[in-house]
Structure formats: structure tokens, C-alpha cells
Scaffold this motif. Structure first.
Motif, short mmCIF file in Angstrom:
data_model
loop_
_atom_site.label_atom_id
_atom_site.label_comp_id
_atom_site.label_asym_id
_atom_site.label_seq_id
_atom_site.Cartn_x
_atom_site.Cartn_y
_atom_site.Cartn_z
N ASN A 1 -9.29 -36.50 39.31
CA ASN A 1 -8.77 -35.75 40.45
C ASN A 1 -7.63 -36.51 41.14
O ASN A 1 -6.57 -35.96 41.40
CB ASN A 1 -9.92 -35.51 41.44
N ASN B 1 -13.38 -39.92 48.40
CA ASN B 1 -14.60 -39.53 47.69
C ASN B 1 -14.31 -38.50 46.60
O ASN B 1 -14.87 -37.41 46.57
CB ASN B 1 -15.63 -39.00 48.70
N ILE B 2 -13.38 -38.87 45.71
CA ILE B 2 -12.99 -37.99 44.60
C ILE B 2 -13.08 -38.74 43.27
O ILE B 2 -13.20 -39.96 43.25
CB ILE B 2 -11.54 -37.44 44.80
N THR B 3 -12.99 -38.00 42.18
CA THR B 3 -13.07 -38.60 40.84
C THR B 3 -11.73 -39.23 40.44
O THR B 3 -10.68 -38.91 41.01
CB THR B 3 -13.42 -37.54 39.78
N ASP B 4 -11.79 -40.09 39.42
CA ASP B 4 -10.57 -40.71 38.87
C ASP B 4 -9.57 -39.64 38.45
O ASP B 4 -8.39 -39.73 38.78
CB ASP B 4 -10.92 -41.53 37.60
N LYS C 1 -9.59 -43.66 46.06
CA LYS C 1 -10.68 -42.89 45.47
C LYS C 1 -11.91 -42.91 46.37
O LYS C 1 -12.55 -41.89 46.61
CB LYS C 1 -11.01 -43.47 44.10
N SER C 2 -12.23 -44.10 46.91
CA SER C 2 -13.43 -44.19 47.74
C SER C 2 -13.19 -43.59 49.13
O SER C 2 -14.08 -42.95 49.68
CB SER C 2 -13.94 -45.63 47.78
#
Length: 98
Positions: free
Chosen positions: A44, A39-42, A35-36
Motif C-alpha cells: 500500500n 498502519n498500512i501494508t508495505d 508504514k507504522s
């Protein structure tokens, strides 16, 4: 069949390209790290990883570390071959248009 038809529809999304790219060079990558990195949402990450798992391109491991759930991802052999073929097709497409 045109050049563009050789590209794999499963890898059209930038998130899926990102997931596969990370997994091609790492063994197991956990949810938080992925995720980090991307750089996306949970949500997504969850939806795209589920789609890749359904296509058998990635393996998903769910376990508990202490009392916390931990989800990790790894590319499968089928995923590795499919992604490599996709990248090869992209390269041919690029060369044929230059």
C-alpha cells in the motif's frame, strides 16, 4: 467549475492524504516509520508513494545503511504547494456548505 473540482484527485486516497500530512510536518521519514504511523501494508505504501513521486509531490531516497536498504520520503516544494491548495479548497468547500 464546481467547488469539488478544485480538490486535487491525487490526494483523494486516505493513504496519500496520510503520507502528505506526515511529510508536511517532518523532513525525511523512512519507510518503516511511515508504514507504522499510517498502519498500512508495505504494498500500500509502495504504490501510493510511487504515485506521489510520479506527480513530483514527494522525493524518494533509496540508500544502504550497513547492508540494509533504506527508503525515505520528503515532500517537494511542488508537493507542499499542491497539498496546501488542496487543503484550502477543502476548507472553502466546508465553509460554503455550513
Amino acid at each position: 467549475m464546481g467547488m469539488i473540482d478544485q480538490l486535487n484527485k491525487d490526494f483523494e486516497s486516505r493513504v496519500r492524504l496520510g503520507i502528505m500530512s506526515v511529510l508536511m510536518v517532518n523532513d525525511w521519514v523512512d519507510f518503516t516509520e511511515m508504514k507504522s504511523l499510517l498502519n498500512i501494508t508495505d504494498g500500500n505504501l509502495a504504490s501510493h508513494s510511487t504515485a506521489l513521486e510520479k506527480a513530483q509531490y514527494i522525493e524518494v531516497k533509496k540508500e544502504f545503511v550497513g547492508k540494509k536498504p533504506k527508503t525515505s520520503y520528503r515532500v517537494t516544494q511542488k508537493g507542499r504547494e499542491a497539498f496546501k491548495a488542496h487543503l484550502d479548497s477543502l476548507e472553502i468547500l466546508l465553509k460554503s456548505n455550513s
